[in-house]
Design an enzyme around this catalytic site. Structure first.
Site, PDB file in Angstrom:
ATOM      1  CE1 TYR A 112      -6.432   1.536   1.472  1.00 17.67           C
ATOM      2  CE2 TYR A 112      -6.668   1.979  -0.836  1.00 17.67           C
ATOM      3  CZ  TYR A 112      -5.806   2.532  -0.229  1.00 17.67           C
ATOM      4  OH  TYR A 112      -4.284   1.604  -0.451  1.00 17.67           O
ATOM      5  CD  GLU A 145      -4.023   2.936   5.446  1.00 19.01           C
ATOM      6  OE1 GLU A 145      -4.149   3.736   6.114  1.00 19.01           O
ATOM      7  OE2 GLU A 145      -3.238   2.269   4.046  1.00 19.01           O
ATOM      8  CG  ASP A 175       5.735 -20.042   9.368  1.00 23.26           C
ATOM      9  OD1 ASP A 175       4.962 -20.827   8.860  1.00 23.26           O
ATOM     10  OD2 ASP A 175       6.370 -19.701   8.900  1.00 23.26           O
ATOM     11  CB  THR A 188      -0.277 -19.833   4.412  1.00 23.81           C
ATOM     12  OG1 THR A 188       0.110 -21.035   4.289  1.00 23.81           O
ATOM     13  CG2 THR A 188       1.237 -19.132   3.811  1.00 23.81           C
ATOM     14  CE  LYS A 213       1.885 -22.936   2.236  1.00 25.16           C
ATOM     15  NZ  LYS A 213       2.226 -21.555   3.161  1.00 25.16           N
ATOM     16  NE  ARG A 243      -2.206 -17.787  -4.068  1.00 23.33           N
ATOM     17  CZ  ARG A 243      -1.182 -18.901  -3.492  1.00 23.33           C
ATOM     18  NH1 ARG A 243      -0.357 -18.520  -2.703  1.00 23.33           N
ATOM     19  NH2 ARG A 243      -1.655 -20.213  -3.923  1.00 23.33           N
TER      20      ARG A 243
END
Ligand SMILES: Cc1ncc(COP(=O)(O)O)c(C=O)c1O
Length: 427
Positions: free
Chosen positions: A47, A49, A193, A219, A222, A228
């Protein structure tokens, strides 16, 4: 893992599908083994954060290093002033940008989903279309190209706070400079984008969004061939263009901090450290000279595929491509996109049905299919294979009811795939 037979079998089935079929979904790719390994690493346990040096949890020394490496490589690759590598996906990256720049109800202009845009560019079924006042621009009916006169008219009429360029089914280069002229005219922020062409942009094979765009999202899975996920990039010119006044509050604030706080705590909790490590590997791979060659080949393959499909009598939206993707208009073939997708899949060729501009059919049926070359190019396929594949696609589409021909094509596909090995030593 092998003890969990059901799951092991399902994953093995997917591996065999990837190995033995032609992956032509324009938004998919095959990551390197190193990316795969790192995404499956112990980093998934942590974790973290917050951001390096400012975490809400202890024990983050090592993951701080991981995130700093990813961020620095990302900034170098995209020549950005600041990169946030935490967004879990492209949609999350877009959401964080909207949270940074917009108040609920603010006006935004984006490309119509049915004309090649994306769900997060204002579709009514998406948060974007529900929280903000999105006005869609269309492509030209004759040419399929973005129509800048129309966008200028819409911008002058609606005075958007943000203009978005880029999309998921637009085969041509994004003309950032033209969008800037419109944004300047109406004093609007400009976001690109680049989810689809980001690999091509990183390799210098597609024009750069800088210095024209204020903020860029992408992203990483691609054309960029990473795991991902999503990223947000801030342009070097932001300060020159807008000064240091935060878009929403009017308070003077550091833009990079503002973007970071929109991602966490704005829309996400703990970052996926294993995926961020995978992104770091992909950025390093994309910084190598071979990646430029790879991207050149992606485009060359797409152009060969487009030309061969045209010679075989198919109509292409915008009459071709500048990038990795092609949108085939099947409306004059009396085949729906849905049927084409399904029969091509029966033959071992994976594509997706896609709306064409001004489509008369619903998004579940459609009049088109979208195909792309990033995954095939990752397997090492070149122009000669593209000509062969275009002919296979035509064979299926011209004999859509003929099971015998579909079976023949499937065996040709399998044979072709066997010469282009994928993840050879896996399982
Ligand atoms: C232009 C564009 N933006 C955003 C996204 C969203 O990415 P994700 O599926 O990672 O949320 C996509 C994905 O297809 C896309 O094509």
């Amino acid at each position: 893992m092998k003890e969990d037979i059901k799951l092991f079998n399902a994953i093995t089935e997917e591996l065999n599908r990837e190995r033995n079929t032609l992956e032509m979904i324009a938004s998919e790719n095959f990551t390197s083994r190193n990316v795969l390994d790192v995404v499956g690493s112990i980093l998934t346990n942590k974790y973290a954060e917050g951001y390096p040096g400012k975490r809400y949890y202890g024990g983050c020394e090592a993951v701080d290093k991981v995130e700093n490496i990813a961020k620095q490589r990302c900034e170098e690759l995209f020549k950005a002033d600041h990169a946030n590598v935490q967004p879990h996906s492209g949609s999350q990256a877009n959401m964080a940008v909207f949270l940074t720049f917009l108040n609920p109800g603010d006006t935004v202009i984006g490309l119509n989903l049915a004309h090649g845009g994306h769900l997060t560019h204002g579709s009514k079924v998406n948060f974007s279309g529900q929280f903000y006042n999105f006005i869609s621009y269309n492509v030209d009916k004759e040419t399929g190209l973005v129509n800048f006169e129309e966008i200028m008219k819409l911008a002058k009429k609606h005075k958007p706070k943000l203009i978005i360029c880029g999309g998921s089914a637009y085969p041509r280069f994004i003309e950032f400079k033209e969008f800037r002229k419109i944004a300047d005219e109406v004093n609007s922020y400009l976001m690109a984008d680049i989810a689809h062409p980001s690999g091509l942009i990183a390799a210098g094979e597609h024009p750069s969004p800088w210095p024209y765009c204020d903020i860029v999202t992408s992203t990483t899975h691609k054309t960029l061939r990473g795991p991902r996920g999503g990223i947000i990039l801030l342009g070097n010119d932001f300060k020159n263009r807008w000064g240091i006044v935060a878009p929403k509050s009017g308070r003077v604030k550091n833009m990079s901090e503002l973007i970071d706080s929109s991602v966490m705590p704005g829309i996400q909790g703990g970052p996926l450290m294993h995926v961020i490590a995978g992104k770091a590997i992909a950025f390093k791979e994309a910084l190598q000279p071979e990646f430029k060659e790879y991207c050149k080949q992606i485009i060359s393959n797409a152009k060969t595929l487009a030309l061969t499909m045209k010679e075989l009598g198919y109509k292409l939206i915008t009459d071709g491509t500048d990038t990795h993707l092609i949108l085939i208009d099947l409306s004059d073939k009396k085949i729906t996109g849905r049927l084409a997708e399904s029969r091509l899949e029966d033959a071992g060729i994976t594509t997706n049905k896609n709306m064409i501009p001004y489509d008369q059919k619903s998004p579940f049926v459609t009049s088109g299919i979208r195909i792309g070359t990033p995954a095939l190019t990752s397997r090492g396929m070149k122009n000669q294979e593209m000509i062969f594949i275009a002919n296979l696609i035509d064979k299926v589409l011209s004999n859509i009811e003929n099971d015998k021909i579909i079976i023949d094509v499937k065996s040709d596909v399998k044979e072709l795939c066997s010469s282009f090995k994928l993840y050879e030593n896996l399982i």
